[in-house]
Write a protein that holds these residues in place. Structure first.
Motif, short mmCIF file in Angstrom:
data_model
loop_
_atom_site.label_atom_id
_atom_site.label_comp_id
_atom_site.label_asym_id
_atom_site.label_seq_id
_atom_site.Cartn_x
_atom_site.Cartn_y
_atom_site.Cartn_z
N THR A 137 0.85 -1.19 0.00
CA THR A 137 0.00 0.00 0.00
C THR A 137 0.88 1.24 0.00
N LEU A 138 0.57 2.16 -0.89
CA LEU A 138 1.31 3.41 -1.01
C LEU A 138 0.40 4.56 -0.58
N HIS A 139 0.88 5.37 0.36
CA HIS A 139 0.11 6.50 0.90
C HIS A 139 0.75 7.81 0.41
N ARG B 204 1.14 10.74 3.07
CA ARG B 204 2.18 10.53 4.10
C ARG B 204 3.53 10.18 3.49
N HIS B 205 3.57 10.05 2.15
CA HIS B 205 4.79 9.64 1.44
C HIS B 205 5.36 8.37 2.10
N GLU B 206 4.48 7.36 2.21
CA GLU B 206 4.80 6.15 2.95
C GLU B 206 4.37 4.93 2.15
N VAL B 207 5.17 3.87 2.21
CA VAL B 207 4.84 2.59 1.58
C VAL B 207 4.91 1.51 2.64
N THR B 208 3.87 0.68 2.68
CA THR B 208 3.85 -0.41 3.65
C THR B 208 3.65 -1.74 2.94
N VAL B 209 4.26 -2.78 3.48
CA VAL B 209 4.06 -4.15 3.02
C VAL B 209 3.52 -4.93 4.20
N SER B 210 2.27 -5.37 4.10
CA SER B 210 1.59 -6.05 5.22
C SER B 210 1.71 -5.21 6.48
N GLY C 117 10.83 -7.24 -2.36
CA GLY C 117 10.90 -8.70 -2.35
C GLY C 117 9.79 -9.35 -3.15
N ASP C 118 9.19 -10.37 -2.57
CA ASP C 118 8.14 -11.13 -3.27
C ASP C 118 6.75 -10.51 -3.13
N SER C 119 6.66 -9.39 -2.43
CA SER C 119 5.35 -8.80 -2.18
C SER C 119 4.74 -8.14 -3.42
#
Length: 223
Positions: free
Chosen positions: A137-139, A142-148, A206-208
């Motif tokens: 998910t890219l926000h 907030r200029h933020e990227v999260t994986v799980s 990675g694999d995400s």
């Protein structure tokens, strides 16, 4: 209006002074550091909008300085190198540099690159809504990227590139398209820049997320 702060990390006084003079004429607020140690300190103290970084410094080499700055900041970095060596450029880009200039150079060209990099510093993430593909998910706000739900540290340009890929997922995008849309029409580099940043995204995600290479064209983010 406040002047934009710029940090030059360069041990050759004549080059640093000359570049600073041209930048000051363009109404930038310039700080010069002659060593890597002082440069790192000034980067924290002055909070520059852009860093011009020489590769050959007396105490710490520019690659290490770039790596250390990137652990704490996504400030744009332009590297200066005395060698027209593709390896230096690739390593610099992999460490998070945004552009590179080979010595000797025309200071007017460097000023143009500074302005170009600053124009490209804003994210290209559409309308501000969160983008999600699989576990990623890219926000934009907030200029933020999260994986799980775990945050992933990306440079500003990696973030912009990922956003463009996510917005256009499933489409084959040429390297030239990516350069024009993510880096801008006035970017001075070449398509190798895209390859390096794609490789960095693959390592960090990675694999995400699957970024496919489309033969003879470029890249595609799988649905």
């Amino acid at each position: 209006m406040d002047k934009l702060p710029i940090l030059i990390i360069e041990d050759e006084e004549s080059i640093a002074s000359f570049v600073a003079l041209y930048l000051e004429k363009e109404d930038f607020a310039v700080t010069v550091a002659a060593t890597g140690t002082d440069g790192l300190a000034q980067a924290k103290d002055k909070d520059p909008r852009i860093v011009i970084l020489d590769l050959m410094l007396p105490d710490i080499d520019g690659f290490e300085i770039c790596r250390m700055i990137r652990t704490e900041s996504d400030v744009p970095i332009i590297m200066l190198t005395a060698r027209d060596d593709a390896t230096d450029k690739v390593v610099g880009l992999e460490l998070g540099a945004d552009d590179y200039v080979t010595k000797p150079f025309d200071p007017r060209e460097l000023v143009a690159r500074v302005k170009s990099v600053l124009r490209r510093a804003e994210p290209h993430a559409g309308n501000g809504e969160a983008l999600t593909v699989g576990e990623v998910t890219l926000h934009p706000d907030r200029h933020e990227v999260t994986v799980s739900s775990e945050e992933i540290n990306l440079t500003a340009k990696e973030f912009d590139l990922l956003a463009f890929l996510m917005i256009n997922r499933g489409l084959a995008l040429s390297r030239q398209q990516l350069l024009e849309k993510v880096w801008g029409y006035d970017f001075f580099g070449d398509t190798r820049t895209v390859d390096v940043h794609i490789n960095q995204l693959r390592k960090k995600l990675g694999d995400s997320l699957k970024i496919d290479t489309v033969r003879s064209i470029g890249y595609k983010l799988s649905d």
